[in-house]
Design an enzyme around this catalytic site. Structure first.
Site, PDB file in Angstrom:
ATOM      1  CD  GLU A   1     -45.010  39.829  29.061  1.00 21.87           C
ATOM      2  OE1 GLU A   1     -45.404  38.717  28.654  1.00 21.87           O
ATOM      3  OE2 GLU A   1     -44.324  39.987  30.092  1.00 21.87           O
TER       4      GLU A   1
ATOM      5  CD  GLU B   1     -39.393  36.376  27.973  1.00 21.66           C
ATOM      6  OE1 GLU B   1     -39.147  35.159  28.043  1.00 21.66           O
ATOM      7  OE2 GLU B   1     -40.530  36.851  28.194  1.00 21.66           O
TER       8      GLU B   1
END
Length: 277
Positions: A156, A151
C-alpha cells in the site's frame, strides 16, 4: 523481458521460477483490451473507507491492458451512482454522483490460494490522496466478516507519505481488530517499476520490496490451529483508491493517474496446494 524455464505441472506446461518455487498462476498482460475475465472480476461502486472514487466494471477508461501492461486509471469525471437512494444514511448510496472513477480487480470466485510467493512488478502513481494497493482477503470473508477473515496488504502507498511503502496484516483476536505492519523507505517509489512480494507459509508472512525483506509477521500471533485466518485460502485484489479515511483528502488536480502493472505471479512450493475454483 519475461523469461522462464518450462516445467510440466499437473499435465500442463507452466513456467517455473528457478529454485524451490513453482509458478501456479499468472497474468503477464500479454494481450490487449479488458482484463482477462477468466482471471479477474471487479468490485463495483463506492466500496469502503469513505473513498471518493466510484469503482467501475469492465470499463476500459479505468481498467485496460495495453503495451504489455495492465493500466488502472483514476480519472476526474462526473459519474452517476446507479445505487443512489435519496435521503439514504449510507455513504455508499447517498451520493448521486462521484467526482472521480477508478477500478478494483479481484480474483474472488476465479482463484484463491493458501500459502506461496505472490508478487507483482508495478509502477504506482503518486499525488495527494492517491492510494494504490496490491493485497489479499480471506476467502471466507462473506461468512466470517472482516477482520476475522484476515487481510494481507502486500503493498500500500499513500500520497501523503511519499517515501513509504507499507506492508500490513489485519485480523481479529477475542473479537477485536488487530493489525501489524512494516514500512520500507525509498525516495519517490512512483518514479519507477518495483517488485512487491510476500512469501507466506503456515508459520509466517515475509514482505519484500525489490527483493529486500523489510517485515515479518509470525502467524501464531493471530491464533492457533485452523482457526488462524492466515492458514486458510485468500484471494487477490489490485485497486487504485482516491481519497479515503487513511490516505486523506484527494487533490483532484493530480488526476488522471495510472497504476501500471507489468505482471502478477503466484508461486507455490507444491503445485497440488492450489485451491480449486
Amino acid at each position: 523481458m519475461k523469461f522462464f524455464l518450462l516445467a510440466i505441472v499437473l499435465g500442463t506446461a507452466l513456467p517455473t521460477m528457478a529454485g524451490e518455487w513453482q509458478l501456479v498462476w499468472q497474468d503477464e498482460f500479454d494481450y490487449t483490451g479488458l482484463p482477462d475475465s477468466t482471471r479477474w472480476d471487479y468490485e463495483e461502486g463506492f466500496v469502503r473507507n469513505q473513498e471518493m472514487q466510484y469503482y467501475t466494471r469492465a470499463r476500459p477508461e479505468n481498467a485496460r491492458v495495453e503495451n504489455g501492461m495492465l493500466i488502472i486509471e483514476g480519472r476526474r469525471e462526473k459519474f452517476r451512482n446507479p445505487r443512489y437512494v435519496p435521503d439514504s444514511s449510507q455513504w455508499q448510496t447517498n451520493r448521486e454522483y462521484a467526482s472521480c472513477t477508478s477500478a478494483s480487480l479481484t480474483t474472488l470466485n476465479k482463484a484463491a490460494w493458501r500459502y506461496g510467493r505472490i508478487e507483482t512488478r508495478a509502477r504506482i502513481p503518486g499525488g495527494k490522496g492517491i492510494w494504490p494497493a496490491f493485497w489479499l482477503l480471506g476467502l471466507n470473508r462473506a461468512t466470517a466478516g472482516w477482520p476475522r477473515c484476515g487481510e494481507i496488504d502486500i503493498m500500500e502507498f499513500i500520497g501523503r507519505e511519499p517515501e513509504l511503502i507499507h506492508g500490513t496484516v489485519h485480523y481479529a483476536l477475542d473479537g477485536r481488530h488487530q493489525s501489524a505492519s512494516g514500512t520500507f523507505r525509498t525516495p519517490r517509489p512512483f518514479d519507477a517499476f518495483h517488485l512487491y512480494a510476500i512469501e507466506w507459509d503456515a508459520e509466517r508472512i515475509e514482505f519484500f520490496f525489490d527483493g529486500r525483506k523489510y517485515f515479518t509477521f509470525e502467524s501464531a500471533r493471530a491464533g492457533k490451529g485452523d482457526d488462524n485466518p492466515f492458514r486458510k485460502p485468500f484471494y487477490l485484489l489490485l485497486n487504485l483508491a482516491l481519497g479515503g479515511n487513511w490516505s486523506g483528502e484527494l487533490d483532484e488536480k493530480v488526476l488522471p493517474v495510472r497504476y501500471e502493472i507489468d505482471y502478477v505471479r503466484v508461486f507455490q512450493r507444491h503445485a497440488a496446494a492450489v485451491t480449486p475454483r
